[in-house]
Motif scaffolding. Structure first.
Motif, PDB file in Angstrom:
ATOM      1  N   UNK A  30      12.785 -64.375 -24.894  1.00 18.32           N
ATOM      2  CA  UNK A  30      12.280 -64.829 -26.196  1.00 18.32           C
ATOM      3  C   UNK A  30      13.080 -66.018 -26.714  1.00 18.32           C
ATOM      4  N   UNK A  34      11.662 -69.641 -27.690  1.00 21.42           N
ATOM      5  CA  UNK A  34      11.934 -70.309 -28.971  1.00 21.42           C
ATOM      6  C   UNK A  34      12.527 -71.694 -28.751  1.00 21.42           C
TER       7      UNK A  34
ATOM      8  N   UNK B 307       9.712 -66.178 -30.779  1.00 22.56           N
ATOM      9  CA  UNK B 307       9.656 -66.236 -29.326  1.00 22.56           C
ATOM     10  C   UNK B 307       8.870 -65.097 -28.709  1.00 22.56           C
ATOM     11  N   UNK B 309       5.982 -62.900 -27.009  1.00 25.29           N
ATOM     12  CA  UNK B 309       5.051 -63.259 -25.943  1.00 25.29           C
ATOM     13  C   UNK B 309       3.628 -62.822 -26.279  1.00 25.29           C
ATOM     14  N   UNK B 337      -0.727 -71.716 -22.480  1.00 24.50           N
ATOM     15  CA  UNK B 337       0.146 -72.338 -21.475  1.00 24.50           C
ATOM     16  C   UNK B 337       1.622 -71.937 -21.596  1.00 24.50           C
ATOM     17  N   UNK B 338       2.052 -71.477 -22.787  1.00 30.18           N
ATOM     18  CA  UNK B 338       3.442 -71.011 -22.930  1.00 30.18           C
ATOM     19  C   UNK B 338       3.579 -69.557 -22.498  1.00 30.18           C
ATOM     20  N   UNK B 339       2.490 -68.974 -22.034  1.00 29.87           N
ATOM     21  CA  UNK B 339       2.561 -67.579 -21.624  1.00 29.87           C
ATOM     22  C   UNK B 339       2.411 -66.616 -22.785  1.00 29.87           C
TER      23      UNK B 339
END
Lengths: 231, 630
Positions: A30, A34, B307, B309, B337-339
């Protein structure tokens, strides 16, 4: 596809010492997200960033030597990765150094062979006269140190872990306790945790374990995961 | 206090499972130093384990709102797991806040969220672990002020002996008013009676000690006698415009796994489908959608700051969000695209929803869940669940064709007017769904049937309905067990005793509160976990309190009976609820008011709010026009 790998050395400090290995891996995923880095993703329905950690650390221990390998879709200088990940890390986790692993390096876990620890022990009440150097010498002189480990699926078994103890030194008194340095084998060929040796040394009211380095076996040599002097 | 932190970190946490649940230093946790001159310190409590409490949106909203203020701080506490509780009691250590390890009793406000009735024993246990007397009257000083809110506060009476004040409805506006009041009261050196009298003057705040309840000889409510200046019912608070209401984006990211470990963006509040069993659908009215651009901005921010998912678009019925499809397509294009995956908490029973589910990556092809709720069209009309067999078979066929092999169907048993024909309807539907699956996924198709037992809830049209007797519920469960025997069908059902207790608490009065206290004294703590639940404990407690639990759960109510929960109001008029109860028994459906003339439920008039749909905004706001932020 060319792989752009970056290796980070992380500290896991007091504040983060109750985070388990699996939870740390998720927290780092994570943090990397970020940080907005172009991390390579795994294939499949649930793509995950390609990250790899070194050997697990016991819950409650701190560390100056947690290593994280990141695979990027495009090259980013290691120092920039360090700065961006560093700014995104949760409390108690810090970046100490960054570099690029050797081109032929396999996964951290596959190459990991040993780890160094500093262990602070506070002797249990009633044993004020604990003789550290003597206890260390006795364990080193002994032929075997057999511990009982639980077996997956229930039961337990006896294991001699004396061969996994690669080094042990009494460092000196420290406040109400004493400090020891240990090098312990780790990895797929078998290994041990530093706490497993402590009952051979005495009875302790409190134990604080800190990992100070891990060692990879490369070309028959114990090698640091990142060149020294960059931290 | 520092000493407590030291002891907890070095002595206690190394001895408990998953200690990262209690360290309070997760990413985005707010730490304000004691020296910061904070006027009001609030402890927000979720009366269940960390894993459950950290998945709850409401407390995250309050935590964010309070911590935005420079003069206040909010910290968190959850029910300790059994091992931590044992360590605390053994060492005579108090319940502590996660962020600063401060004793719970040292806060100015100790606020509980009440999400389900079976968490009530944990509320008492948290008060007890804090070292506080359970009963409000026994806590002589004003601090900590013990308050509670959340959906179960719509029947506050079982907890009335223990809670100083209840907050009814949405917290965003009223929490600021309460903090201001507390700040002044502290400065004035207010005593408890004066504090409570002031609080009772805040709209949406119910102070049970200022209301006396009178009973008829048969135990039903005769009337309420409010103290001077107190107006009943206390109507809920509601925010008029979600786009102008602050929403957290720096969510606390847990280290350990929690039930819903993902970002949550609330796309709307309220639901006007009007399912007659559903308390949430009744008490959260009216529907207020966030604008699509607000949602997009919130998703961007929350992902950047956490962050995570996965982001879930939450509401009571996200499939009804006016611009769901373009929103999802945009989010997948931008964040895929960032998962990052997009997920929906539940699916509407139609093929549109299945198509959407196919577009989002978060739903693994292992299972899709639908909630037809009842087995026959007749009974679905009784409960106003506007789903036909055709809808369901269309949806599951689309799901099996799109590659899913497992479908889960939610039903309730014990709904008003249910007969064996309706149970047989569940069986028949399950086999029809399985048949549709076998045609498209031969050898792979699996159907899970889950049947919970219906619990009548306050402020719903079914508040007059008796819960079906326990023995009869067990017979109905067995009816299904005996007939859902195919190896490809898995049948899940709920513990009847837990549903019975839930029914007693859901429509209980203050005397039920005495039984609750007796049950706690006998060891009830984490009763929402079946491994910690014991019916005998509760039976003893009811006997000790001198009440008959089935009088609360299984008794049909007369039209003019006054209910204990009518001290508070959700804005719904009693005549609307009764009308719906009559229509239910005649099997008449009532359409969603967003597509039909007003049914005069009373909410909009009573609370001076209006339904708000994002599609109206889409019509007003042309492309490229900037949207006003909150």
């Amino acid at each position: 596809m060319s792989r752009h790998r970056v290796r980070l050395r992380l500290a896991k400090e007091q504040e983060a010492r109750f985070i388990s290995h699996l939870d740390l891996a998720r927290a780092l995923e994570r943090a990397v997200r970020r940080a907005g880095l172009p991390v390579a993703l795994s294939e499949g329905f649930h793509p995950l960033p390609k990250l790899a950690l070194g050997p697990p650390l016991a819950l409650g221990a701190t560390s100056q030597a947690e290593y994280l390998d990141l695979e990027l879709r495009q090259p980013v200088p290691p120092q920039e990765v360090a700065a961006r990940v560093g700014a995104a890390l949760p409390p108690g986790i810090r970046v100490l150094a960054a570099g690029v692993p050797e081109p032929d390096a396999r996964a951290l876990m596959a190459e990991c062979a040993a780890a160094d620890y500093v262990v602070r022990v506070v002797p249990a009440g009633g044993e004020p006269e604990w003789d550290g150097p003597r206890a260390v010498a006795d364990l080193l002189a002994g032929e075997a140190w057999v511990v009982t480990r639980p077996v997956k699926g229930g039961g337990e078994r006896q294991v001699d872990i004396r061969p996994h103890l690669l080094g042990l030194k009494y460092l000196g008194p420290d406040g109400d306790g004493h400090r020891l340095a240990m090098r312990v084998r780790t990895g797929s060929a078998g290994g041990a945790r530093p706490e497993e040796y402590l009952p051979a040394l005495g009875r302790f009211a409190r134990v604080e374990v800190e990992r100070t380095e891990v060692w990879l076996l490369r070309n028959g040599q114990l090698t640091a995961p990142l060149p020294r002097g960059r931290g | 206090m520092d000493n407590l932190r030291e002891v907890v970190l070095s002595e206690v946490l190394p001895r408990v499972k998953k200690p990262a649940r209690y360290t309070g230093n997760e990413l985005n946790a707010v730490h304000k130093p004691a020296s910061a001159g904070l006027s009001v310190r609030v402890l927000l409590a979720f009366p269940d384990l960390y894993e459950v409490g950290m998945s709850h949106l409401g407390l995250k909203i309050l935590y964010d709102l309070i911590n935005r203020r420079t003069d206040a701080v909010a910290e968190r506490v959850y029910a300790p797991d059994t091992d931590l509780e044992e360590e605390l009691r053994k060492r005579r250590l108090p319940l502590f806040s996660l962020e600063t390890t401060s004793p719970a009793a040292s806060f100015d406000v100790f606020g509980f969220t009440l999400q389900y009735e079976l968490s009530y024993p944990a509320v008492l246990n948290l008060l007890d672990l804090a070292g506080l007397p359970l009963r409000s009257v026994e806590r002589a000083g004003p601090w900590p002020l013990v308050i509670a809110g959340g959906p179960c506060a719509y029947n506050p009476e079982p907890l009335a002996p223990f809670i100083d004040a209840f907050v009814i409805g949405e917290g965003e506006e009223v929490v600021g008013e309460i903090l201001d009041l507390v700040k002044t009261a502290k400065a004035d050196g207010c005593d408890k009676p004066a504090l409570l009298a002031r609080l009772a003057g805040v709209p949406g705040v119910y102070v049970p000690s200022l209301v006396e309840v009178e009973h008829h000889a048969d135990g039903t409510v005769a009337g309420f006698r409010p103290a001077p200046g107190v107006t009943l019912p206390v109507q809920k608070r509601v925010v008029a415009d979600l786009d102008k209401t602050p929403y957290p984006t720096a969510f606390i990211v847990p280290y350990t796994e929690v039930v819903h470990d993902r970002a949550m963006v609330e796309v709307f509040r309220g639901c006007t489908r009007g399912c007659r069993f559903c308390q949430a659908g009744a008490v959260y009215r009216p529907v207020r959608e966030r604008g699509r651009r607000t949602v997009e901005r919130l998703v961007d921010e929350v992902l950047a700051r956490t962050g995570w998912e996965e982001v879930s678009l939450t509401s009571l019925s996200t499939g009804d969000y006016s611009c769901l499809e373009p929103l999802i397509q945009h989010l997948i294009r931008l964040h895929g695209p960032e998962g990052v995956a997009v997920s929906l908490p539940s699916l509407r029973v139609d093929s549109f929803s299945v198509r959407l589910a196919g577009q989002i990556q978060a739903v693994r092809k292992t299972g899709l869940t639908f909630a037809p709720e009842a087995g026959t069209q007749r009974l679905r009309e009784v409960i106003n669940k506007n789903v036909t067999e055709e809808d369901l078979l269309g949806a599951v066929t689309a799901a099996f064709e799109a590659g899913w092999s497992r479908v889960k169907l939610y039903f309730m048993i014990g709904l008003p007017t249910e007969t064996d024909e309706d149970l047989q309807g569940i069986v028949d539907l399950a086999y029809k769904v399985l048949g549709a699956g076998r045609k498209r996924r031969p050898g792979r198709a699996r159907v899970t049937v889950s049947a919970s037992s219906f619990v009548p809830k306050a402020h719903t049209p079914f508040q007059w309905a008796p819960q079906v007797e326990r023995e009869e519920l067990r017979r109905r469960q067995k009816y299904l067990i005996d007939r859902l025997r195919d190896r490809a069908i898995e049948f899940q059902w709920h513990d009847v005793d837990l549903s019975f207790l839930e029914a007693v608490l859901a429509r209980g009065d203050r005397r039920v509160g005495w039984a609750l206290e007796e049950a706690f004294r006998r060891g009830a703590k984490l009763d929402s976990w079946s491994e910690h639940f014991s019916l005998e404990r509760w039976e003893e407690a009811f006997a000790a309190a001198g009440i008959d639990p089935s009088w609360y759960a299984n008794r049909p109510r007369a039209r003019d009976e006054r209910f204990p929960w009518e001290v508070v109001g959700a804005g719904l008029s009693r005549s609307y609820l009764w009308r719906e109860w009559e229509r239910a028994r005649r099997g008449e459906q009532t359409p969603d008011c967003r597509d039909a003339p007003c049914h005069a439920c009373g909410v909009c008039v009573q609370l001076k709010v209006h339904p708000q749909l994002a599609r109206e905004e889409a019509a007003q706001v042309g492309p490229g026009q900037a949207e006003a932020g909150p």
